[in-house]
Design an enzyme around this catalytic site. Structure first.
Site, PDB file in Angstrom:
ATOM      1  CG  ASP A 197      -2.298   0.649   0.851  1.00 52.31           C
ATOM      2  OD1 ASP A 197      -2.264   1.817   0.401  1.00 52.31           O
ATOM      3  OD2 ASP A 197      -3.360   0.018   1.005  1.00 52.31           O
ATOM      4  CG  HIS A 266      -4.647   2.030  -1.997  1.00 52.83           C
ATOM      5  ND1 HIS A 266      -4.673   2.454  -0.696  1.00 52.83           N
ATOM      6  CD2 HIS A 266      -5.914   2.187  -2.456  1.00 52.83           C
ATOM      7  CE1 HIS A 266      -5.903   2.831  -0.364  1.00 52.83           C
ATOM      8  NE2 HIS A 266      -6.676   2.684  -1.428  1.00 52.83           N
ATOM      9  CD  GLU A 330     -10.104   4.077  -0.242  1.00 50.40           C
ATOM     10  OE1 GLU A 330     -10.851   4.545   0.626  1.00 50.40           O
ATOM     11  OE2 GLU A 330      -9.046   3.488   0.041  1.00 50.40           O
TER      12      GLU A 330
END
Ligand code: ACM
Ligand code: ZN
Length: 545
Positions: A197, A266, A330
């Site tokens: 991440d 990410h 995201e």
């Protein structure tokens, strides 16, 4: 000489020394609750004692037997001998000859002489052994009386998952194994390993060494919920040898490790390692704070696709799982909207915004599809977070529904398989009560045990065909606010017991009955030394009048 007179006292003595050990009674009402428990009220129980043998006649059952012997040693103080030949009595026999459609189905047949655990597969036999383990009412130097009868059991869902985020914080390989042991206790069979991440790339990729040389270390970390940072370098990663060892450890416990390489967002730790993979060229830092970073892979740069192929080459070598999770959540499109390379790619692919998706969302689908097709050539399938529905994806992609239930519902209606992990019920990084809890993620409401237990994954209005597309349920432990493994345990337990019943148990729910079972399970937690939230079981102090 009267032989019998001489012999008899010896036998009596042996009997006396055996019966010196107290015997406790097992209860098959475990967590998760088995489907059917049928006791033979008048028949004698099976006495599990230090002389009991575990009979295993093949290598898979021998692994099961070894694990069971370890589990019961913690609970009884003795470790039963494992043999490949059944004695005439006092044995627990492990088999996997049950057959049938449900690979995780097992039966346990108990009489005074023996217990037979028969599974459809060795994994199913393992779940039967977990039931025998959890039936023991706690640790002590005691024998165990297993009531005579049969337990017939099979799970509701084939995919029973938990996610552990080892990027935001690093947990040692031994801690990861402890996590695996904890989920095995709850009949969970998928370990979704969130291993990369923005805040740390923690998987060694030999062909891309800077991912871990640079990408696994951040120069500091945001302090709690302030805007201040410490300046303590923080890092750690898993070598390929460590990963192989963990994958094997999980496989022995019938758990598949599904790695997640979260893309194209990410990825800031990867960009810190290889800045040319970002739209702006950086420089980038391994992120020191939590949230959603605007710095994502540049979808207009061909070397990004080569990078992803190289990562997947090694990921597929390390992880035999049929499914690889490729993220997709995201991914802000801010830089893509301004990046000449991304815009040129949109043009060359002929992507146009329409009422369903923006051109940039379609560009994300192009990236996801590239990776999915690359993995398909290696015989693998993909799972992605529900955002990937926005730009459209092939129905062979499994959708993991996290922003609520809607993504999973829409996915199942459209013919995708779906895994339900709605944050409102399944985000174990949320606090367990409004007051008195450690610092935790604060974008959701408190998530107490009862709410987890209440979750019903299949909407009433679903047809049987749509329902069959809901392949499972998962809880996620995001670790921004979980700096050590003891805290991870606390956030998991006992909520993971409620998760286990949502995943496994069919039939109507009864929270009060569940509370009795989960309280008994805490005796196993105690025996294993687990850290769990005890406040659920504390009776209100009586107010003296
Ligand atoms: C997620 O919680 N971003 C999947
Ligand atoms: Zn770009």
């Amino acid at each position: 000489m009267n032989f019998s007179k001489l012999f008899f006292p010896v036998l009596a003595l042996a009997a006396a020394s055996c019966s010196d050990r107290p015997a406790v009674e097992a209860d098959y009402q475990t967590v998760p609750l088995p489907e059917n428990i049928s006791l033979s009220a008048d028949a004698a129980a099976f006495k599990f004692n230090p002389k009991t043998r575990i009979v295993a006649t093949d290598s898979a059952q021998t692994v099961n037997a070894g694990l069971f012997a370890g589990y019961v040693n913690t609970l009884t103080g003795f470790s039963p001998e494992i043999t490949d030949k059944a004695p005439v009595n006092n044995y627990i026999r492990l088999k996997s000859t049950l057959g049938g459609d449900n690979a995780d189905a097992y039966t346990i047949t108990v009489n005074a002489d023996s217990i037979v655990v028969d599974g459809a597969t060795p994994a199913a036999t393992f779940y039967g052994l977990q039931t025998l383990r959890k039936a023991i009412p706690g640790a002590g130097k005691h024998d165990v009386l297993y009531p005579a009868g049969t337990v017939t059991d099979s799970p509701r869902f084939a995919y029973r998952g938990t996610l552990f985020d080892t990027s935001r914080h690093y947990f040692s390989p031994d801690s990861v194994k402890m996590f695996i042991d904890m989920i095995a206790l709850h009949n969970i069979n998928r370990f979704h390993w969130h291993i990369t991440d923005d805040q740390g790339w923690r998987l060694e990729i030999k062909g891309l060494p800077e991912l871990t040389e640079k990408g696994s270390v951040r120069t500091g970390t945001i302090i709690d919920k302030t805007e201040e940072y410490d300046s303590i370098p923080y890092g750690g990663f898993y070598t390929q040898d460590e990963v192989r060892d963990i994958v094997k450890y999980a496989a022995d416990r019938h758990i598949t490790v599904i790695p997640e390489i979260d893309l194209p967002g990410h990825m800031q730790a990867a960009l810190a390692s290889y800045p040319e993979l970002g739209c702006t060229g950086g420089p980038y830092e391994v992120w020191r704070r939590w949230g959603v970073s605007d710095n994502v892979l540049c979808a207009g740069n061909d070397s990004v696709y080569t990078f992803l192929d190289k990562v997947m080459d090694e990921v597929t070598e390390l992880f035999p799982s049929e499914y690889i999770h490729i993220g997709g959540d995201e991914c802000p499109k801010k830089h893509w909207e301004e990046c000449p390379k991304c815009q040129a790619k949109i043009k060359s692919l002929g992507l146009k915004s329409d009422s369903h998706s923006t051109a940039e969302q379609k560009l994300q689908s192009h990236v996801m599809t590239h990776v999915a097709e690359y993995l398909a050539k290696k015989g693998r399938k993909v799972i992605g977070w529900d955002e990937i529905l926005e730009g459209g994806v092939d129905t062979s992609t499994v959708i993991m529904s996290w922003r609520g239930t809607q993504g999973g519902i829409a996915a199942a209606q459209a013919g995708h398989d779906a895994i339900m992990t709605p944050n409102q019920y399944m985000y174990f990084d949320f606090r367990q009560a409004d007051e008195g809890e450690p610092i935790a993620a604060n974008w959701g409401d408190a998530l107490p045990l009862e709410k987890v237990y209440s979750y019903e994954p299949i909407p009433d209005e679903f047809t049987p065909e749509q329902a069959a597309h809901i392949i499972g349920v998962q809880a996620n432990l995001w670790c921004e606010y979980i700096p050590n493994y003891r805290q991870a345990e606390y956030m998991e337990m006992p909520r993971i017991g409620a998760l286990a019943e949502v995943q496994w148990t069919k039939g109507p729910k009864d929270f009060d009955a569940f509370m009795k079972r989960i309280e008994r399970l805490t005796k196993i937690y105690d025996a294993e030394g687990y850290n769990y939230r005890k406040a659920y079981f504390e009776t209100q102090a009586e107010t003296a009048e």
